[in-house]
Scaffold this motif. Structure first.
Motif, PDB file in Angstrom:
ATOM      1  N   THR A   1     109.682  54.890 -60.296  1.00 32.25           N
ATOM      2  CA  THR A   1     108.961  56.778 -59.890  1.00 32.25           C
ATOM      3  C   THR A   1     110.290  57.116 -59.571  1.00 32.25           C
ATOM      4  O   THR A   1     110.675  58.884 -59.642  1.00 32.25           O
TER       5      THR A   1
ATOM      6  N   ASN B   1     110.461  47.601 -58.522  1.00 32.59           N
ATOM      7  CA  ASN B   1     109.350  47.258 -58.509  1.00 32.59           C
ATOM      8  C   ASN B   1     109.143  48.551 -59.171  1.00 32.59           C
ATOM      9  O   ASN B   1     110.333  49.832 -59.308  1.00 32.59           O
ATOM     10  N   PRO B   2     107.913  49.242 -59.475  1.00 31.77           N
ATOM     11  CA  PRO B   2     107.547  50.917 -60.171  1.00 31.77           C
ATOM     12  C   PRO B   2     108.210  51.491 -59.308  1.00 31.77           C
ATOM     13  O   PRO B   2     108.454  52.906 -59.695  1.00 31.77           O
ATOM     14  N   GLN B   3     108.662  51.416 -57.530  1.00 32.00           N
ATOM     15  CA  GLN B   3     108.908  52.542 -57.055  1.00 32.00           C
ATOM     16  C   GLN B   3     109.596  51.415 -55.559  1.00 32.00           C
ATOM     17  O   GLN B   3     109.737  51.053 -55.359  1.00 32.00           O
TER      18      GLN B   3
ATOM     19  N   ASN C   1     113.046  48.032 -52.117  1.00 32.39           N
ATOM     20  CA  ASN C   1     113.338  47.370 -53.597  1.00 32.39           C
ATOM     21  C   ASN C   1     114.147  47.540 -54.822  1.00 32.39           C
ATOM     22  O   ASN C   1     114.230  48.611 -54.732  1.00 32.39           O
TER      23      ASN C   1
ATOM     24  N   CYS D   1     101.959  43.208 -60.071  1.00 37.48           N
ATOM     25  CA  CYS D   1     102.315  43.442 -60.861  1.00 37.48           C
ATOM     26  C   CYS D   1     101.603  43.823 -62.059  1.00 37.48           C
ATOM     27  O   CYS D   1     100.903  44.621 -63.169  1.00 37.48           O
TER      28      CYS D   1
ATOM     29  N   ALA E   1     104.449  47.984 -52.485  1.00 45.07           N
ATOM     30  CA  ALA E   1     105.201  46.710 -52.283  1.00 45.07           C
ATOM     31  C   ALA E   1     104.516  45.572 -51.691  1.00 45.07           C
ATOM     32  O   ALA E   1     105.577  44.859 -51.363  1.00 45.07           O
ATOM     33  N   SER E   2     103.738  46.466 -51.262  1.00 41.52           N
ATOM     34  CA  SER E   2     102.649  45.367 -49.802  1.00 41.52           C
ATOM     35  C   SER E   2     102.513  44.312 -50.568  1.00 41.52           C
ATOM     36  O   SER E   2     101.368  45.214 -51.253  1.00 41.52           O
ATOM     37  N   ALA E   3     101.733  43.100 -49.765  1.00 39.69           N
ATOM     38  CA  ALA E   3     100.692  42.692 -50.575  1.00 39.69           C
ATOM     39  C   ALA E   3      99.710  42.506 -50.355  1.00 39.69           C
ATOM     40  O   ALA E   3      99.390  43.326 -49.444  1.00 39.69           O
TER      41      ALA E   3
ATOM     42  N   ASN F   1     103.713  38.002 -56.145  1.00 37.11           N
ATOM     43  CA  ASN F   1     103.034  38.514 -55.332  1.00 37.11           C
ATOM     44  C   ASN F   1     102.170  38.787 -54.353  1.00 37.11           C
ATOM     45  O   ASN F   1     101.645  39.793 -53.298  1.00 37.11           O
ATOM     46  N   THR F   2     102.847  37.444 -53.641  1.00 36.39           N
ATOM     47  CA  THR F   2     102.991  38.094 -51.910  1.00 36.39           C
ATOM     48  C   THR F   2     104.133  37.103 -51.033  1.00 36.39           C
ATOM     49  O   THR F   2     103.876  36.051 -51.569  1.00 36.39           O
TER      50      THR F   2
ATOM     51  N   PHE G   1      99.695  50.467 -60.677  1.00 37.02           N
ATOM     52  CA  PHE G   1     100.783  50.246 -61.574  1.00 37.02           C
ATOM     53  C   PHE G   1      99.876  49.513 -62.565  1.00 37.02           C
ATOM     54  O   PHE G   1     101.234  48.861 -63.586  1.00 37.02           O
ATOM     55  N   ARG G   2      98.938  49.322 -62.129  1.00 35.73           N
ATOM     56  CA  ARG G   2      98.250  47.809 -63.134  1.00 35.73           C
ATOM     57  C   ARG G   2      97.320  47.732 -64.164  1.00 35.73           C
ATOM     58  O   ARG G   2      96.561  48.623 -64.243  1.00 35.73           O
TER      59      ARG G   2
ATOM     60  N   GLU H   1     104.718  52.727 -42.155  1.00 34.35           N
ATOM     61  CA  GLU H   1     104.369  53.310 -43.787  1.00 34.35           C
ATOM     62  C   GLU H   1     103.972  52.242 -44.410  1.00 34.35           C
ATOM     63  O   GLU H   1     104.709  51.799 -44.993  1.00 34.35           O
ATOM     64  N   LEU H   2     103.388  51.937 -45.832  1.00 37.29           N
ATOM     65  CA  LEU H   2     103.470  51.344 -46.533  1.00 37.29           C
ATOM     66  C   LEU H   2     103.300  51.333 -47.439  1.00 37.29           C
ATOM     67  O   LEU H   2     102.885  52.851 -48.004  1.00 37.29           O
ATOM     68  N   PHE H   3     104.284  50.776 -49.384  1.00 34.26           N
ATOM     69  CA  PHE H   3     103.803  51.020 -49.893  1.00 34.26           C
ATOM     70  C   PHE H   3     102.997  50.205 -51.071  1.00 34.26           C
ATOM     71  O   PHE H   3     102.469  49.377 -50.403  1.00 34.26           O
TER      72      PHE H   3
ATOM     73  N   ARG I   1     104.424  40.557 -45.886  1.00 40.92           N
ATOM     74  CA  ARG I   1     104.237  40.236 -47.266  1.00 40.92           C
ATOM     75  C   ARG I   1     104.436  41.162 -48.370  1.00 40.92           C
ATOM     76  O   ARG I   1     103.871  42.314 -48.213  1.00 40.92           O
ATOM     77  N   ILE I   2     104.951  41.313 -49.193  1.00 42.12           N
ATOM     78  CA  ILE I   2     105.350  42.356 -49.900  1.00 42.12           C
ATOM     79  C   ILE I   2     104.942  41.612 -51.751  1.00 42.12           C
ATOM     80  O   ILE I   2     104.783  40.770 -51.966  1.00 42.12           O
ATOM     81  N   ARG I   3     105.415  42.266 -52.661  1.00 44.44           N
ATOM     82  CA  ARG I   3     105.441  42.119 -54.158  1.00 44.44           C
ATOM     83  C   ARG I   3     107.132  42.487 -54.021  1.00 44.44           C
ATOM     84  O   ARG I   3     107.402  43.104 -53.822  1.00 44.44           O
TER      85      ARG I   3
ATOM     86  N   ASN J   1     110.205  51.806 -52.052  1.00 44.26           N
ATOM     87  CA  ASN J   1     110.111  51.579 -50.964  1.00 44.26           C
ATOM     88  C   ASN J   1     109.298  50.247 -51.319  1.00 44.26           C
ATOM     89  O   ASN J   1     108.057  50.234 -51.799  1.00 44.26           O
ATOM     90  N   VAL J   2     109.437  49.545 -50.469  1.00 43.94           N
ATOM     91  CA  VAL J   2     108.961  48.435 -49.781  1.00 43.94           C
ATOM     92  C   VAL J   2     107.522  48.469 -48.412  1.00 43.94           C
ATOM     93  O   VAL J   2     106.376  48.488 -48.603  1.00 43.94           O
ATOM     94  N   ILE J   3     108.413  49.111 -47.313  1.00 42.98           N
ATOM     95  CA  ILE J   3     107.779  49.295 -46.525  1.00 42.98           C
ATOM     96  C   ILE J   3     108.463  49.876 -45.526  1.00 42.98           C
ATOM     97  O   ILE J   3     109.934  50.377 -45.739  1.00 42.98           O
ATOM     98  N   THR J   4     108.354  51.245 -44.695  1.00 46.00           N
ATOM     99  CA  THR J   4     109.476  51.825 -43.398  1.00 46.00           C
ATOM    100  C   THR J   4     108.446  51.324 -42.231  1.00 46.00           C
ATOM    101  O   THR J   4     107.336  51.941 -42.075  1.00 46.00           O
TER     102      THR J   4
END
Lengths: 162, 106
Positions: free
Chosen positions: A42, A103-105, A100, A159, B66-68, A75-76, B32-33, B62-64, A125-127, A107-110
């Motif tokens: 994106t 990933n498709p976007q 990142n 994803c 990419a958060s599990a 996934n985690t 996206f899935r 702020e979550l996106f 925990r992230i993807r 941003n991961v977290i702010t």
């Protein structure tokens, strides 16, 4: 196995071995291309970081980013960020942005922090959709930006699979 | 109501740095899935998490996508007085949930 088609294991000849090797090489060559086309982005990582930090210089240091170097399940993925700061009203971390590359976007977290937090330390925990580099950037109360990066190798991507 | 897990120490001494851990059950569908019919599933994620202590915002995320799934967050706070922490999660489709936990500081 391509190389064993119609032959016993003992009778594997040169041609069979070569065909098998070529098949493996082809599979390896195709994999990154397939992953890249499956994930249209994106926004670029650079523009997401600029939206976060503006035109301010971002220096390496003061930030610690912990991420497993080898990720079995994208996934985690446990991620923790800490920033050297006393977290006093005069000197504290205002925001931490994590970005990142693949990933498709981007941003991961702010995270928004307040003085009085004790430590600038966050875990979540992230993807991860692919093997890539993760960057964390901290905005300090004096307006400076600091960053750290970590690489993660991902074997099962998030994803793509249901 | 989504299930939540909130871990705040029940008691602390003044000046102690406490660790707050929170988790909420949420699929965090990325948008996206593809689903079983091959079409992309609409995005449904928690976009914002806010922790307040006695109505003062102390932590926000702020979550996106990419958060599990089941977003989990840990952070710290210095205990100075007894009071109530509130935790609010907001997200797509009008998702809005608030939970609270109290701490006794003495």
């Amino acid at each position: 196995m391509i190389g064993h088609r119609g032959r016993s294991a003992r009778a594997v000849d040169r041609r069979g071995v070569l065909a098998g090797a070529a098949g493996t090489a082809l599979a390896i060559a195709l994999r990154p291309a397939a992953a890249a086309t499956a994930l249209p982005r994106t926004e670029t990582t650079e523009s997401a970081i600029r939206r976060f930090a503006g035109d301010n210089p971002i220096r390496p240091g003061r930030v610690t980013l912990d991420l497993p170097p080898l990720v079995e399940n994208g996934n985690t993925v446990p991620l923790s960020v800490s920033v050297e700061s006393a977290m006093t009203p005069e000197d504290h971390v205002r925001r931490i942005g994590v970005f990142n590359e693949k990933n498709p976007q981007p941003n991961v977290i702010t995270i928004h922090l307040r003085p009085g937090a004790g430590h600038a330390q966050v875990a979540t925990r992230i993807r991860l959709a692919d093997t890539q580099r993760i960057t964390a950037i901290a905005e300090m109360s004096d307006g400076t930006y600091w960053s750290a990066s970590a690489d993660a190798i991902v074997t099962l991507a998030a994803c793509l699979e249901g | 109501m989504a299930r939540t897990l909130i871990n705040v120490p029940k008691t602390a001494k003044p000046g102690d740095t406490i660790t707050i851990k929170t988790l909420i059950s949420h699929p965090m569908e990325t948008g996206f899935r593809p689903g079983t019919d091959g079409r992309i599933l609409p995005r449904s994620i928690v976009t914002e998490f806010i922790c307040r202590f006695e109505d003062e915002e102390i932590f926000r995320a702020e979550l996106f996508p990419a958060s599990a799934a089941n977003p989990y967050l840990t952070f710290t706070w210095v205990a100075t007085r007894s009071g109530r922490f509130s935790f609010t999660w907001r997200g797509d489709g009008g998702f809005d949930q608030t939970e609270s936990a109290t701490i006794t500081v003495a």
